[in-house]
Design an enzyme around this catalytic site. Structure first.
Site, mmCIF file in Angstrom:
data_model
loop_
_atom_site.group_PDB
_atom_site.id
_atom_site.type_symbol
_atom_site.label_atom_id
_atom_site.label_comp_id
_atom_site.label_asym_id
_atom_site.label_seq_id
_atom_site.Cartn_x
_atom_site.Cartn_y
_atom_site.Cartn_z
ATOM 1 N N GLN A 106 13.226 -5.930 6.129
ATOM 2 C CA GLN A 106 12.372 -4.911 6.728
ATOM 3 C C GLN A 106 13.063 -3.553 6.700
ATOM 4 O OE1 GLN A 106 12.155 -7.222 10.495
ATOM 5 N NE2 GLN A 106 9.950 -7.251 10.186
ATOM 6 N N VAL A 147 14.927 -0.224 4.975
ATOM 7 C CA VAL A 147 14.622 0.618 3.814
ATOM 8 C C VAL A 147 15.888 1.280 3.276
ATOM 9 C CG1 VAL A 147 12.230 1.033 4.495
ATOM 10 C CG2 VAL A 147 14.012 2.570 5.353
ATOM 11 N N HIS A 166 9.335 -3.122 3.363
ATOM 12 C CA HIS A 166 8.852 -1.827 3.851
ATOM 13 C C HIS A 166 9.233 -0.669 2.935
ATOM 14 C CE1 HIS A 166 8.554 -3.559 8.211
ATOM 15 N NE2 HIS A 166 7.676 -4.066 7.373
ATOM 16 N N CYS A 170 4.223 17.410 -5.363
ATOM 17 C CA CYS A 170 4.475 16.655 -6.602
ATOM 18 C C CYS A 170 4.652 17.611 -7.787
ATOM 19 C CB CYS A 170 3.311 15.697 -6.871
ATOM 20 S SG CYS A 170 3.451 14.832 -8.451
ATOM 21 N N CYS A 204 1.509 16.907 -10.306
ATOM 22 C CA CYS A 204 0.102 17.197 -9.996
ATOM 23 C C CYS A 204 -0.088 18.064 -8.754
ATOM 24 C CB CYS A 204 -0.684 15.886 -9.838
ATOM 25 S SG CYS A 204 -0.424 15.078 -8.239
ATOM 26 N N GLY A 210 18.813 -10.077 12.868
ATOM 27 C CA GLY A 210 18.721 -8.705 13.367
ATOM 28 C C GLY A 210 17.333 -8.128 13.404
HETATM 29 ZN ZN ZN Z 1 1.397 13.690 -8.296
#
Ligand code: ZN
Length: 292
Positions: A112, A114, A130, A193, A196, A233
Site C-alpha cells: 500500500q 508508494v 496505490h 502536461c 497536451c 505494518g
Molecule cells: Zn497530457
C-alpha cells in the site's frame, strides 16, 4: 477539505495470544516462497516516513482526488508540498525490515506504500497497489513522466520559492505520501502536461479514487497462488488492503498480521503480533535459518 471518518476509532490494540517465536514456528512448515505479503506504512517508518495512521499520529485529512481536481489553489498547495517532500523522498532508503523481507523472498509483495522501497531493497515481484510517487501521470492524455523530471521543471518555475517560506524545508514534517505540512503555497506555480497542457497528478491512488482493476486482479492472482498471507505494518483501515485479508480468511489460508496498533481485521481468525515489523522479520528470518 471534508471530514475523514476514522475507521479505527474506538478500536483497541489486541493482546496477542502467541509470542512472535510461537507464530513463526507455526509459519515455518510453509516455506517463504509460498507466502504472500501485504505491507503498509508501518514497514517504512524506520526509513523516516511517518505512518499517519499509527499510534500517536496526529489526525490528518488526506486530500481527495475531487479536491485536487476542482480547486487550483489546493492543487498548487499539493504540488508545493510535494515539491519539498520529494527532495526528502529521494534521500530515503530501505530499512532493516525491507532488507530482511527481500532476503526472506516471499512469493510476492502487495504494498500500500508508494515509496518504492521494496524494489530498492531488491524484492520482486512487488505490486504497487496505490501507485508510485516517482511517477507523474497526465490525467488528460495519460502520458507518464518521471518524477525527477517534473521536479526539475518545478525548480525552474519556482525560483526563490523556498526563501518565501520563512522556515528551512528540513524542519517541515514529511507525511507518508511525500507531502509536507506547509501553508504558504498560494504563489507556487504548478506544471502542466508538456504534451497536451493537461493536469498532472502524481501516479498514486488518492482518497476517493479506486485502485485500477488490473492491479487488483494481479494482487488477487498472487494471493490465489499463495498458501498464506502475512500483513506487515498496516492497520487495514482502507478497503483496498482489507479485502485481501477477507479473501484469505474465506479461502481458509493462515493469516498473520504484524502491526503495533489495532486493525480492522482483528475480529477475523488471524494471528496477531504487535511487534515492530523489523523485529518480527528478524524472528522469522532466524527461524528459517534454523530450519535450513
Ligand atoms: Zn497530457
Amino acid at each position: 477539505m471534508g471530514v475523514v471518518r476514522d475507521p479505527l476509532r474506538g478500536r483497541v490494540r489486541p493482546e496477542p495470544e502467541h509470542t512472535d517465536e510461537q507464530i513463526v514456528a507455526a509459519m515455518t512448515p510453509i516455506r517463504p516462497a509460498r507466502w504472500a505479503v501485504l505491507t503498509g506504512a508501518g514497514i517504512s517508518t524506520d526509513s523516516g516516513i511517518p505512518d499517519y495512521r499509527g499510534p500517536g499520529s496526529p489526525a490528518r485529512a488526506p486530500m481527495t482526488v475531487q479536491t485536487f481536481l476542482s480547486h487550483p489553489a489546493q492543487r498548487a498547495r499539493y504540488w508545493a508540498r510535494g515539491w519539498i517532500g520529494w527532495k526528502r523522498m529521494t534521500a530515503v532508503h530501505p530499512n532493516a525490515g525491507h532488507r530482511a523481507l527481500a532476503r526472506i523472498a516471499p512469493l510476492g509483495i502487495i504494498t500500500q506504500n508508494v515509496d518504492g522501497l521494496h524494489q530498492a531493497a531488491g524484492s520482486e515481484p512487488v505490486i504497487d497497489l496505490h501507485g508510485r510517487l516517482d511517477r507523474v501521470i497526465c490525467l488528460d492524455c495519460g502520458t507518464v513522466i518521471d518524477r525527477d523530471r517534473v521536479q526539475e521543471e518545478l525548480d525552474a518555475l519556482n525560483p526563490g520559492f523556498l526563501d518565501t517560506l520563512g522556515a528551512a524545508p528540513e524542519t517541515l514534517e514529511t507525511a507518508p505520501d511525500g507531502d509536507v505540512e506547509l501553508e504558504e503555497t498560494a504563489h507556487f506555480r504548478v506544471l502542466d502536461c508538456p504534451r497536451c497542457g493537461g493536469v498532472l497528478k502524481p501516479d498514486v491512488v488518492y482518497f476517493g479514487e479506486s485502485v485500477p482493476r488490473p492491479r487488483v486482479d494481479a494482487a488477487f492472482a498472487l494471493l490465489g497462488s499463495a498458501s498464506g498471507l502475512v500483513v506487515l505494518g498496516s492497520s487495514l483501515a482502507v478497503h483496498s488492503g482489507l479485502r485481501f485479508v477477507r479473501a484469505a480468511v474465506r479461502e481458509e489460508l493462515p493469516v498473520v498480521i504484524v502491526t503495533d496498533g489495532p486493525t480492522r481485521a482483528d475480529e477475523l481468525p488471524v494471528q496477531r503480533s504487535v511487534s515492530r515489523v523489523a523485529d518480527f522479520l528478524r524472528t522469522w528470518e532466524d527461524a528459517l535459518g534454523r530450519a535450513i
